[in-house]
Design a protein around this motif. Structure first.
Motif, PDB file in Angstrom:
ATOM      1  N   SER A  50       0.795  -1.236   0.000  1.00  0.00           N
ATOM      2  CA  SER A  50       0.000   0.000   0.000  1.00  0.00           C
ATOM      3  C   SER A  50       0.828   1.287   0.000  1.00  0.00           C
ATOM      4  CB  SER A  50      -0.949  -0.006   1.202  1.00  0.00           C
ATOM      5  OG  SER A  50      -0.206  -0.168   2.403  1.00  0.00           O
ATOM      6  N   GLU A  51       2.094   1.239   0.430  1.00  0.00           N
ATOM      7  CA  GLU A  51       2.909   2.467   0.480  1.00  0.00           C
ATOM      8  C   GLU A  51       4.204   2.264  -0.315  1.00  0.00           C
ATOM      9  OE1 GLU A  51       1.246   4.870   2.119  1.00  0.00           O
ATOM     10  OE2 GLU A  51      -0.158   3.239   2.556  1.00  0.00           O
ATOM     11  N   ASN A  96       7.502  -4.828   4.820  1.00  0.00           N
ATOM     12  CA  ASN A  96       6.453  -5.109   5.812  1.00  0.00           C
ATOM     13  C   ASN A  96       5.629  -6.335   5.434  1.00  0.00           C
ATOM     14  OD1 ASN A  96       5.394  -4.314   8.374  1.00  0.00           O
ATOM     15  ND2 ASN A  96       3.516  -3.651   7.339  1.00  0.00           N
ATOM     16  N   LEU A  97       5.398  -6.534   4.141  1.00  0.00           N
ATOM     17  CA  LEU A  97       4.607  -7.704   3.726  1.00  0.00           C
ATOM     18  C   LEU A  97       5.379  -8.992   3.979  1.00  0.00           C
ATOM     19  CD1 LEU A  97       2.904  -6.555   0.403  1.00  0.00           C
ATOM     20  CD2 LEU A  97       2.127  -6.322   2.758  1.00  0.00           C
ATOM     21  N   TYR A  99       7.689  -9.334   6.277  1.00  0.00           N
ATOM     22  CA  TYR A  99       7.842  -9.408   7.732  1.00  0.00           C
ATOM     23  C   TYR A  99       6.571  -9.933   8.416  1.00  0.00           C
ATOM     24  CZ  TYR A  99       8.981  -7.749  12.425  1.00  0.00           C
ATOM     25  OH  TYR A  99       9.228  -7.671  13.759  1.00  0.00           O
ATOM     26  N   GLN A 100       5.393  -9.544   7.892  1.00  0.00           N
ATOM     27  CA  GLN A 100       4.139  -9.896   8.575  1.00  0.00           C
ATOM     28  C   GLN A 100       3.625 -11.279   8.217  1.00  0.00           C
ATOM     29  OE1 GLN A 100       3.216  -7.981  10.858  1.00  0.00           O
ATOM     30  NE2 GLN A 100       4.146  -6.036  10.316  1.00  0.00           N
ATOM     31  N   ASP A 126      12.827  -1.294   0.033  1.00  0.00           N
ATOM     32  CA  ASP A 126      12.984  -0.507   1.264  1.00  0.00           C
ATOM     33  C   ASP A 126      13.803  -1.247   2.321  1.00  0.00           C
ATOM     34  OD1 ASP A 126      11.037  -2.387   1.902  1.00  0.00           O
ATOM     35  OD2 ASP A 126       9.830  -1.009   3.098  1.00  0.00           O
ATOM     36  N   LEU A 127      14.572  -2.256   1.879  1.00  0.00           N
ATOM     37  CA  LEU A 127      15.394  -2.991   2.845  1.00  0.00           C
ATOM     38  C   LEU A 127      16.865  -2.813   2.506  1.00  0.00           C
ATOM     39  CD1 LEU A 127      15.139  -4.970   5.276  1.00  0.00           C
ATOM     40  CD2 LEU A 127      15.518  -6.807   3.624  1.00  0.00           C
ATOM     41  N   PRO A 128      17.542  -1.884   3.157  1.00  0.00           N
ATOM     42  CA  PRO A 128      18.963  -1.707   2.885  1.00  0.00           C
ATOM     43  C   PRO A 128      19.784  -2.822   3.547  1.00  0.00           C
ATOM     44  CG  PRO A 128      18.279  -0.163   4.571  1.00  0.00           C
ATOM     45  CD  PRO A 128      17.044  -0.932   4.160  1.00  0.00           C
ATOM     46  N   GLU A 131      19.735  -3.656   7.331  1.00  0.00           N
ATOM     47  CA  GLU A 131      18.587  -4.259   8.014  1.00  0.00           C
ATOM     48  C   GLU A 131      18.277  -5.644   7.448  1.00  0.00           C
ATOM     49  OE1 GLU A 131      17.537  -2.487  10.456  1.00  0.00           O
ATOM     50  OE2 GLU A 131      17.994  -0.396   9.955  1.00  0.00           O
TER      51      GLU A 131
ATOM     52  N   GLY B  14      15.450   2.259  13.096  1.00  0.00           N
ATOM     53  CA  GLY B  14      16.209   1.723  11.973  1.00  0.00           C
ATOM     54  C   GLY B  14      16.108   2.598  10.728  1.00  0.00           C
ATOM     55  N   GLN B  15      16.531   2.023   9.607  1.00  0.00           N
ATOM     56  CA  GLN B  15      16.625   2.798   8.360  1.00  0.00           C
ATOM     57  C   GLN B  15      16.117   1.969   7.188  1.00  0.00           C
ATOM     58  OE1 GLN B  15      20.897   3.619   8.698  1.00  0.00           O
ATOM     59  NE2 GLN B  15      20.410   5.727   9.259  1.00  0.00           N
ATOM     60  N   TYR B  16      14.808   1.802   7.089  1.00  0.00           N
ATOM     61  CA  TYR B  16      14.214   1.000   6.017  1.00  0.00           C
ATOM     62  C   TYR B  16      13.859   1.913   4.843  1.00  0.00           C
ATOM     63  CZ  TYR B  16      13.904  -2.649   9.544  1.00  0.00           C
ATOM     64  OH  TYR B  16      14.204  -3.584  10.505  1.00  0.00           O
ATOM     65  N   ASP B 284       3.390  -4.302  15.487  1.00  0.00           N
ATOM     66  CA  ASP B 284       4.757  -4.070  15.045  1.00  0.00           C
ATOM     67  C   ASP B 284       4.865  -4.213  13.512  1.00  0.00           C
ATOM     68  OD1 ASP B 284       7.511  -4.255  14.745  1.00  0.00           O
ATOM     69  OD2 ASP B 284       7.659  -6.241  15.639  1.00  0.00           O
ATOM     70  N   GLY B 285       5.509  -3.241  12.872  1.00  0.00           N
ATOM     71  CA  GLY B 285       5.675  -3.338  11.424  1.00  0.00           C
ATOM     72  C   GLY B 285       6.626  -2.270  10.905  1.00  0.00           C
ATOM     73  N   ILE B 286       6.739  -2.171   9.583  1.00  0.00           N
ATOM     74  CA  ILE B 286       7.696  -1.235   8.980  1.00  0.00           C
ATOM     75  C   ILE B 286       6.969  -0.285   8.053  1.00  0.00           C
ATOM     76  CG2 ILE B 286       9.679  -1.006   7.423  1.00  0.00           C
ATOM     77  CD1 ILE B 286       9.544  -4.229   9.096  1.00  0.00           C
ATOM     78  N   LEU B 287       7.109   1.019   8.314  1.00  0.00           N
ATOM     79  CA  LEU B 287       6.482   2.033   7.475  1.00  0.00           C
ATOM     80  C   LEU B 287       7.368   3.273   7.427  1.00  0.00           C
ATOM     81  CD1 LEU B 287       4.014   3.205   5.894  1.00  0.00           C
ATOM     82  CD2 LEU B 287       3.122   3.993   8.083  1.00  0.00           C
ATOM     83  N   ARG B 291      10.836   0.801  11.802  1.00  0.00           N
ATOM     84  CA  ARG B 291      10.007  -0.210  12.438  1.00  0.00           C
ATOM     85  C   ARG B 291       9.326   0.441  13.633  1.00  0.00           C
ATOM     86  NH1 ARG B 291      12.272  -6.048  14.439  1.00  0.00           N
ATOM     87  NH2 ARG B 291      10.468  -6.597  15.705  1.00  0.00           N
ATOM     88  N   LEU B 294       1.986   0.175  14.113  1.00  0.00           N
ATOM     89  CA  LEU B 294       1.239   0.598  12.934  1.00  0.00           C
ATOM     90  C   LEU B 294      -0.187   0.104  12.957  1.00  0.00           C
ATOM     91  CD1 LEU B 294       3.553  -0.670  10.075  1.00  0.00           C
ATOM     92  CD2 LEU B 294       3.394   1.643  10.973  1.00  0.00           C
ATOM     93  N   GLN B 296      -2.391  -1.720  10.615  1.00  0.00           N
ATOM     94  CA  GLN B 296      -2.203  -2.502   9.395  1.00  0.00           C
ATOM     95  C   GLN B 296      -3.167  -3.686   9.404  1.00  0.00           C
ATOM     96  OE1 GLN B 296       1.802  -4.152   9.546  1.00  0.00           O
ATOM     97  NE2 GLN B 296       1.677  -4.355  11.760  1.00  0.00           N
ATOM     98  N   GLY B 300      -0.226  -6.948   6.433  1.00  0.00           N
ATOM     99  CA  GLY B 300       0.801  -5.916   6.523  1.00  0.00           C
ATOM    100  C   GLY B 300       0.533  -4.718   5.631  1.00  0.00           C
ATOM    101  N   ILE B 302      -0.996  -1.157   4.930  1.00  0.00           N
ATOM    102  CA  ILE B 302      -1.254  -0.068   5.871  1.00  0.00           C
ATOM    103  C   ILE B 302      -2.719   0.358   5.757  1.00  0.00           C
ATOM    104  CG2 ILE B 302      -0.502   2.215   6.629  1.00  0.00           C
ATOM    105  CD1 ILE B 302       1.624  -0.136   6.727  1.00  0.00           C
TER     106      ILE B 302
END
Lengths: 278, 414
Positions: A50-51, A96-97, A99-100, A126-128, A131, B14-16, B284-287, B291, B294, B296, B300, B302
């Protein structure tokens, strides 16, 4: 075992991208299969989030269409199982997808399921590298590849950190910014390829390639593969807007794919010996 | 304050971010350490001087006489509504725009939800003479017309974002896309304690002037520390600013008041959470680079959040707040839209202060739970409510808010 290396065995790899489920599940199956007929050596399948912060307007719109059509990670895996293609498949999605998914936190359940349905690797914009530890471990456990994106601004220690973790191929971002077809293919590409020359992993260039001529130029400049997304998604979007049949759109995708693949092959002949890359 | 050299708060932070942004993030980390933490070239001295002369700091800690009487305890107001521009937002915007100048950047981009951060950034950019572009959701542009015009008056470009529902989360994504294209010349002035490291720490540091002053003023005015501090929480910048210097004071309870919206339930089918209570109900999630907690769905994706206050309307929250909630140092609570509107009218009538709808949430919680907040309570008045008048007229007209003024004169005319 990941089949990604097969894509680079016979000359330059043509790697198309489509958002799965754009604009609906059934059409999307036909579209992906058309890409293989058009000469795809590996296909990147986008699982919509979604983002999508790394995407330009073209792919953002594709993501919206796909999500509105009901695409979910579960449907995505069904799609991959149903898909009738023989080339390696790489899943492109946001962390996030991954991860979840599943019952335990972290990327392992997603990678396990993806491996089971025939996904060979992952690209996660979005995963450097900093991480990526848990995902890299899961990929190792299930013998999958983890592709990283290298930007024109990626140098020095950062580049080394990424190249320590990458497998399959490295996605060379041709210019700064987000995804999207461009008129010019940046000369930042050549400099990026020079910086990567010392690593023995295929270099596939993406961001902005939309014609056979672009493809030829990029391959002539030393790329081992070309990645094309927005130019193909544009064809899907246009067909959707005009109410064209899925078969017509699939034909156009196949034609475009062939143009890009032929361009890539032409590029090999246009290569000039480059002393630093020997 | 939590120390976090690696940009992590427990597992959060963190830095996603896309690779194209990483060099800019690393450059910013370096600038944050040198200029903000080490005061290189006198950066922090200049920042404090400009906060005073341009921003109007320090702001008062004012005893609220009628609220103190009503709730039978000492209620103090930290008056961030008196900061230039009418909200705490300038503390951060001025800090970051000044930092961009020290870093040699030539252009500013920022996102805005309610428009408070956009107006603060536009003011700071005009003040420091640097071009500025603001991304704002189309829907928010319509909800916050006066703020949009203020940005334009200050010379900023306002770029409408039409993707998705056109609110804050889409505006943040779009600003990140701009930044990914222009990193070499441009600084992204993020508006809250969200995003990739070093933003959450840096924005907290710029906002922590709120609690630094409040702590000192508490000592001077009532000879001790408050029993509780209340602040509304959307992304959480006024919240972290109001809490930062009290985190180590174990006797001070810290309440983050979230927008309960119309309901705490979620509609998974539609992907809508009719609230913005990510600390109270999120997972818990990443946006947007971090992290955190959220709103969601189970996959996952949003959720679309909701609040009567567009400034709280965000599906995520600062990672440090998520951490402090898990550590049980910060207590997450929430109040619904109706309670916030009622509190808006109450503060306006009884204290002569028209609060922002965001701020009104903190006062609604005070009203509901004052008995459990101790003898002395500090409420952070994060901003003034002039910007919300149109929304308040509209939202008040369609509900039964017992203490609202007679709205009949507006009927049919909106």
């Amino acid at each position: 075992m990941s089949r990604v290396p097969e894509a680079f065995e016979d000359g330059p790899a043509f790697i198309p991208y489509l958002a799965v489920g754009d604009p609906d599940y059934e059409s999307s199956l036909e579209y992906v299969e058309a890409l293989e007929r058009g000469g795809a050596d590996l296909i990147e399948l986008g699982l919509p989030f979604s983002e999508p912060i790394a995407e330009g307007p073209t792919i953002q719109s594709a993501v919206v269409r796909s999500l509105e059509g009901g695409m979910t990670p579960t449907r995505f895996f069904e799609f991959v199982e149903e898909l009738d293609v023989d080339v390696p498949l790489v899943c492109m999605t946001y962390y996030n997808l991954i991860y979840q998914y599943g019952d335990e936190p972290g990327p392992r359940p997603f990678v396990e399921k993806a491996a089971e349905v025939g996904i060979d690797g992952f690209v996660v914009p979005d995963l450097p590298a900093e991480e990526a530890g848990p995902l890299r471990e899961a990929c190792d456990e299930f013998d999958r590849d983890l592709v990283f994106i290298v930007a024109p601004t990626t140098r020095g220690e950062r580049l080394e950190r990424i190249m320590d973790q990458v497998s399959g191929y490295v996605y060379v971002q041709a210019r700064l910014g987000v995804t999207g077809a461009q008129e010019d293919v940046s000369d930042q590409t050549g400099q990026s390829l020079d910086r990567l020359a010392q690593w023995d992993v295929p270099k596939a260039v993406g961001f902005g390639i939309k014609t056979g001529e672009h493809a030829a130029n990029i391959v002539a400049g030393g790329a081992d593969g070309i990645i094309v997304g927005s130019a193909l998604v544009d064809i899907v979007a246009e067909g959707h807007e005009n109410g064209d049949s899925a078969a017509e759109v699939a034909d156009r995708l196949e034609t475009k794919a062939r143009e890009l693949k032929d361009g890539a092959l032409r590029g090999v002949e246009q290569r000039v010996p480059h002393p630093e890359r020997q | 304050m939590s120390t976090n050299t690696d940009g992590k708060f427990g597992d959060y932070g963190g830095q996603y971010v896309p690779e194209a942004l990483m060099p800019a993030i690393e450059e910013l980390e370096d600038a944050y350490e040198r200029y903000v933490l080490e005061n290189e070239d006198g950066f922090m001295d200049e920042f404090r001087r400009r906060l005073r002369d341009f921003g109007g700091r320090p702001t008062p800690l004012q005893r609220a006489d009628r609220l103190s009487e009503r709730y039978d305890r000492e209620v103090y107001l930290k008056r961030e509504d008196l900061v230039h521009g009418g909200a705490h937002k300038l503390n951060n915007a001025l800090g970051q725009v000044l930092l961009a100048k020290y870093m040699g950047k030539e252009r500013i981009v920022a996102e805005t939800g309610a428009g408070q951060h956009g107006t603060a950034t536009a003011m700071a950019a005009a003040h420091l003479d640097i071009p500025c572009e603001i991304y704002m959701g189309k829907r928010d542009i319509n909800r916050q017309r006066p703020n949009v015009f203020r940005m334009r008056i200050n010379g900023a470009e306002v770029n409408p974002v039409t993707v998705g529902r056109g609110t804050l989360k889409e505006a943040i994504s779009e600003t990140m896309r701009d930044w990914a294209t222009t990193v070499e010349t441009t600084h992204y002035v993020i508006g809250s304690v969200v995003g990739p490291h070093p933003f959450p720490s840096m924005v907290r540091d710029f906002q922590s002037v709120i609690s630094k002053e409040a702590r000192k003023q508490s000592r001077e005015q009532f000879g001790g520390l408050p029993d509780s501090v209340l602040a509304c929480a959307g992304g959480g910048s006024n919240t972290m600013g109001a809490f930062a210097n009290f985190v180590d004071d174990e006797g001070v309870d810290l309440y983050a008041v979230e927008a309960g919206g119309s309901s705490l339930d979620v509609d998974e089918e539609k992907g809508v959470a009719p609230n913005s209570a990510s600390l109270s109900t999120g997972g818990d999630g990443i946006l947007h680079g971090a992290r955190t907690k959220l709103l969601q769905d189970r996959d996952g994706q949003i959720m679309e959040s909701h609040s009567v206050s567009s400034g709280l309307d965000y599906a995520g929250v600062g990672p440090e707040l998520a951490y402090l909630v898990d550590e049980r140092r910060v207590i997450p609570v929430n109040v619904d839209d109706d309670a916030a509107l009622e509190a808006f009218h109450r503060l306006s009538q009884e204290e002569g202060i028209i609060p922002a709808l965001e701020t009104a949430h903190a006062f609604a919680y005070l009203h509901e739970e004052y008995e459990n907040l101790g003898e002395t309570v500090v409420v952070n008045v994060s901003g003034r409510g002039d910007k919300d008048l149109e929304s308040v007229i509209e939202e008040t007209s369609k509900r039964n808010i017992p203490n609202a003024p007679d709205m009949s004169m507006f009927q049919g005319g909106l």
